[in-house]
Every structure is written in structure tokens, then in C-alpha cells.
Design a protein around this motif. Sequence first.
Motif, PDB file in Angstrom:
ATOM      1  N   PHE A  44      18.862   2.992   2.175  1.00  0.00           N
ATOM      2  CA  PHE A  44      17.821   2.299   2.835  1.00  0.00           C
ATOM      3  C   PHE A  44      16.865   3.654   3.045  1.00  0.00           C
ATOM      4  CE2 PHE A  44      19.853  -1.823   3.080  1.00  0.00           C
ATOM      5  CZ  PHE A  44      18.838  -2.568   2.385  1.00  0.00           C
ATOM      6  N   PRO A  45      17.191   4.703   3.720  1.00  0.00           N
ATOM      7  CA  PRO A  45      16.146   5.691   4.305  1.00  0.00           C
ATOM      8  C   PRO A  45      15.387   6.163   3.001  1.00  0.00           C
ATOM      9  CG  PRO A  45      18.174   6.175   5.047  1.00  0.00           C
ATOM     10  CD  PRO A  45      18.444   4.982   4.231  1.00  0.00           C
ATOM     11  N   LEU A  46      15.872   6.060   1.659  1.00  0.00           N
ATOM     12  CA  LEU A  46      15.045   6.439   0.467  1.00  0.00           C
ATOM     13  C   LEU A  46      14.737   5.410  -0.385  1.00  0.00           C
ATOM     14  CD1 LEU A  46      17.430   9.312  -0.443  1.00  0.00           C
ATOM     15  CD2 LEU A  46      15.256   9.592   0.871  1.00  0.00           C
ATOM     16  N   GLY A  47      15.015   3.967   0.235  1.00  0.00           N
ATOM     17  CA  GLY A  47      14.605   2.919  -0.836  1.00  0.00           C
ATOM     18  C   GLY A  47      13.140   2.772  -1.269  1.00  0.00           C
ATOM     19  N   THR A  48      12.752   1.665  -1.924  1.00  0.00           N
ATOM     20  CA  THR A  48      11.661   1.622  -2.549  1.00  0.00           C
ATOM     21  C   THR A  48      10.873   0.514  -1.790  1.00  0.00           C
ATOM     22  OG1 THR A  48      12.422   1.654  -4.829  1.00  0.00           O
ATOM     23  CG2 THR A  48      10.337   0.285  -4.678  1.00  0.00           C
ATOM     24  N   CYS A  49       9.610   0.738  -1.315  1.00  0.00           N
ATOM     25  CA  CYS A  49       8.823  -0.162  -0.504  1.00  0.00           C
ATOM     26  C   CYS A  49       8.365  -1.405  -1.602  1.00  0.00           C
ATOM     27  CB  CYS A  49       7.717   0.602  -0.195  1.00  0.00           C
ATOM     28  SG  CYS A  49       8.127   1.360   1.348  1.00  0.00           S
ATOM     29  N   ILE A  50       8.653  -2.796  -1.287  1.00  0.00           N
ATOM     30  CA  ILE A  50       8.315  -3.757  -1.923  1.00  0.00           C
ATOM     31  C   ILE A  50       6.916  -4.479  -1.298  1.00  0.00           C
ATOM     32  CG2 ILE A  50       9.072  -6.046  -2.783  1.00  0.00           C
ATOM     33  CD1 ILE A  50      10.695  -3.755  -3.847  1.00  0.00           C
ATOM     34  N   GLU A  51       6.816  -4.267  -0.153  1.00  0.00           N
ATOM     35  CA  GLU A  51       5.715  -4.766   0.633  1.00  0.00           C
ATOM     36  C   GLU A  51       5.355  -3.995   1.646  1.00  0.00           C
ATOM     37  OE1 GLU A  51       4.182  -9.195   1.949  1.00  0.00           O
ATOM     38  OE2 GLU A  51       6.088  -8.380   2.926  1.00  0.00           O
ATOM     39  N   SER A  52       4.156  -3.720   2.015  1.00  0.00           N
ATOM     40  CA  SER A  52       3.864  -2.799   3.273  1.00  0.00           C
ATOM     41  C   SER A  52       2.607  -3.294   3.878  1.00  0.00           C
ATOM     42  CB  SER A  52       3.666  -1.517   2.732  1.00  0.00           C
ATOM     43  OG  SER A  52       3.294  -0.770   3.695  1.00  0.00           O
ATOM     44  N   GLY A  53       2.814  -4.030   5.139  1.00  0.00           N
ATOM     45  CA  GLY A  53       1.637  -4.384   6.003  1.00  0.00           C
ATOM     46  C   GLY A  53       0.596  -5.106   5.218  1.00  0.00           C
ATOM     47  N   ASP A  54       0.957  -6.065   4.239  1.00  0.00           N
ATOM     48  CA  ASP A  54      -0.210  -6.616   3.511  1.00  0.00           C
ATOM     49  C   ASP A  54      -0.692  -7.849   3.815  1.00  0.00           C
ATOM     50  OD1 ASP A  54       1.791  -8.099   2.553  1.00  0.00           O
ATOM     51  OD2 ASP A  54       1.241  -8.014   0.346  1.00  0.00           O
TER      52      ASP A  54
END
Length: 102
Positions: A44-54
Motif C-alpha cells: 500500500f505505501p507504493l500502491g496505485t491511486c485509483i481516485e484522489s479527492g475528485d
Amino acid sequence: VPGEVASVVFTDRETLSWQVPSSPGGTSAATVYDTIRADGLAEFPLGTCIESGDGADRGATDTDVPLAGEGRFYLVRAGNACGEGTWGSDSDGLARTGRVCP
């Protein structure tokens, strides 16, 4: 600061949804979410952002569907003007860590 996001589920092969935190730390309309994906719990510390504050929606789409027999892990964090909530806790009650999404 918002509390922990609960009840993260898939509504179809690509769409996750969740409930607002039981303690929103403000109005739920002002709450936005970060969603990250990892191939293993330790990633998780290197995971992929799927959504960010949208926006205040309670869902995210991940079109990277795993192959048969593979798995994916997801964490969702709420945030608002008061700060960012947590990525949740593990089975030992320790806070999970996740990457910072843009």
C-alpha cells in the motif's frame, strides 16, 4: 477529521463503493475520498491511486481487472477541510499506511 471509511465493496467487476464514515468530521457533502490499490497488503505505501479527492461521490472505478486467480487489495480514505482520515486499521488495530495520492 473524518473517521474510517467502512463497507468497501465491488458493485461490479470495475466499480467500488463505500459508506461515509460514521464520524464524518464535518458535512458529508464536503468530504472527498482517496482510493488506492495494491497487489498485496504490504504494497500500500507504493500502491496505485485509483481516485484522489475528485468529489463527494462514494465510488471509484478501476479498469485494471486482475487475471483469474489474482487478487487486488483496496483502501479508501476520507478527507475534508478538517484533515484527512486514516486508511483504516489492520487486524491488530494498527493504523494502515498508504501512499499520498495527488
